[in-house]
Scaffold this active site. Structure first.
Site, PDB file in Angstrom:
ATOM      1  N   LYS A  93       0.811  -1.338  -0.050  1.00 47.29           N
ATOM      2  CA  LYS A  93       0.098   0.138  -0.067  1.00 47.29           C
ATOM      3  C   LYS A  93       0.926   1.174  -0.051  1.00 47.29           C
ATOM      4  O   LYS A  93       1.746   1.399   0.760  1.00 47.29           O
ATOM      5  CB  LYS A  93      -1.026  -0.053   1.198  1.00 47.29           C
ATOM      6  CG  LYS A  93      -2.186  -0.505   1.345  1.00 47.29           C
ATOM      7  CD  LYS A  93      -2.936  -0.301   2.359  1.00 47.29           C
ATOM      8  CE  LYS A  93      -4.432  -0.346   2.205  1.00 47.29           C
ATOM      9  NZ  LYS A  93      -4.980  -0.328   3.480  1.00 47.29           N
TER      10      LYS A  93
HETATM   11  C1  E4P Z   1      -8.135   0.648   3.451  1.00 45.00           C
HETATM   12  O1  E4P Z   1      -7.501  -0.075   2.935  1.00 45.00           O
HETATM   13  C2  E4P Z   1      -8.019   1.128   4.868  1.00 45.00           C
HETATM   14  O2  E4P Z   1      -7.450   0.013   5.621  1.00 45.00           O
HETATM   15  C3  E4P Z   1      -9.474   1.376   5.567  1.00 45.00           C
HETATM   16  O3  E4P Z   1     -10.492   0.763   4.624  1.00 45.00           O
HETATM   17  C4  E4P Z   1      -9.323   2.412   6.326  1.00 45.00           C
HETATM   18  O4  E4P Z   1     -10.738   2.856   6.893  1.00 45.00           O
HETATM   19  P1  E4P Z   1     -10.967   3.607   8.407  1.00 45.00           P
HETATM   20  O5  E4P Z   1     -11.439   4.913   7.595  1.00 45.00           O
HETATM   21  O6  E4P Z   1     -11.974   2.917   9.019  1.00 45.00           O
HETATM   22  O7  E4P Z   1      -9.613   3.801   8.967  1.00 45.00           O
END
Ligand code: E4P
Length: 300
Positions: A93
């Site tokens: 990522k």
């Molecule tokens: C995406 O891959 C992230 O890990 C995640 O969806 C972030 O979400 P949040 O807004 O609940 O932190």
């Protein structure tokens, strides 16, 4: 729609995998932190990550943490070399940009994505909050983009709440008074294609509501995913969309309605997707009505 679980909690991942509905996993530094904290020291992170990779035969996203492209590339290579041999399913990522303050460089993410895609390291471009960012990530060669639809819904709901002196709770992230306006003003075609109550429409956008870098054309988290899908279709990008930051089963359903390829969903929301009061009532009455003769046949 492929379903990924958005967690670094191994028990949750194993459980979702055992249900036969799991296609992948996404983690981020906050999710890793919370998995480690809830294990209360009883965790060896490297082993833990290996276990996650072995549990799921689908992409598992692990996030880089540096803010410069060189640092991110180096971390991505480390993550890929260390963990990809475990089950050939590591995706790194990379944030679309790593700027933390207005005026910071905002191109380090795309630079890293470009290099990593040339090296054949799969990239999930994260922290995507507007369609233009997804376009840039796809052009740079990202395999996946993750629009954070829940954070956009939270943001829009909170901004509108502030402006109106209302405190809209999470479950009512599409206030009825605003969806009424959609009907009155008979808006864009795409709005009528979606569940009308799934859209927040602000008919007179004001700059106060849309600060730094915001996209005035986006009316909801689902609208964000929809727009990215249209853009990718226009130019036949292979980049897949992972609808992310999902908070409710309703958002998950809307993702499926608009044809998001993948949704990464927290474990408790996946559970919610299967519940229904009437299913449980029906189950109870079927259970009460099982007669002994039928039981006998089944026990043969
Ligand atoms: C995406 O891959 C992230 O890990 C995640 O969806 C972030 O979400 P949040 O807004 O609940 O932190």
């Amino acid at each position: 729609m492929d379903i990924f679980v958005d967690t670094a909690d191994l028990d949750e991942i194993k459980e979702a995998e055992s249900w036969g509905i799991l296609d992948g996993v996404t983690t981020n530094p906050s999710l890793i932190k919370s998995a480690v904290e809830s294990a209360k020291g009883d965790i060896r992170l490297e082993k833990h990550i290996e276990e996650i990779l072995k549990t799921v035969d689908g992409p598992v996203s692990l996030e880089a943490t540096k803010v410069d492209s060189e640092g991110m590339i180096k971390e991505a290579e480390t993550l890929y070399e260390k963990f990809n041999p475990v089950n050939d399913n590591v995706v790194v990522k990379i944030p679309i940009n790593t700027a933390m303050d207005k005026g910071d460089d905002n191109f380090e993410g795309v630079k890293a994505i470009k290099v990593l895609s040339e090296k054949g390291i799969p990239v999930n471009c994260t922290l995507v909050m507007k369609p233009n960012q997804a376009l840039m990530a796809a052009k740079a060669g990202a395999d996946y983009v993750s629009p954070f639809l829940g954070r956009i819904d939270d943001y829009i709901r909170n901004q509108i709440g502030l402006e109106r002196g209302q405190d809209y709770p999470k479950g009512t992230y599409y206030p009825e008074e605003l969806t009424e306006r959609i009907r009155e003003t008979g808006l864009r075609r795409r709005i009528s294609e979606l569940d009308r109550s799934d859209i927040v429409y602000q008919d007179e956008p004001t700059m106060e509501l849309y600060d730094w870098g915001n996209d005035q054309g986006i009316r909801s988290g689902i609208d964000l995913v929809w727009s990215i899908k249209e853009i990718f279709k226009n130019y036949s990008f292979d980049t897949k969309i992972i609808a992310a930051s999902i908070r409710t089963a309703r958002q998950a359903r809307s993702c499926a309605e608009i044809g998001a390829e993948i949704a990464t969903i927290p474990f408790d929301v996946i559970e919610d997707m299967m519940d229904h009061l009437k299913t449980s009532e029906g189950m109870k009455s079927f259970d009460d009505d099982v007669i002994p003769e039928y039981k006998e046949i089944l026990e043969d």
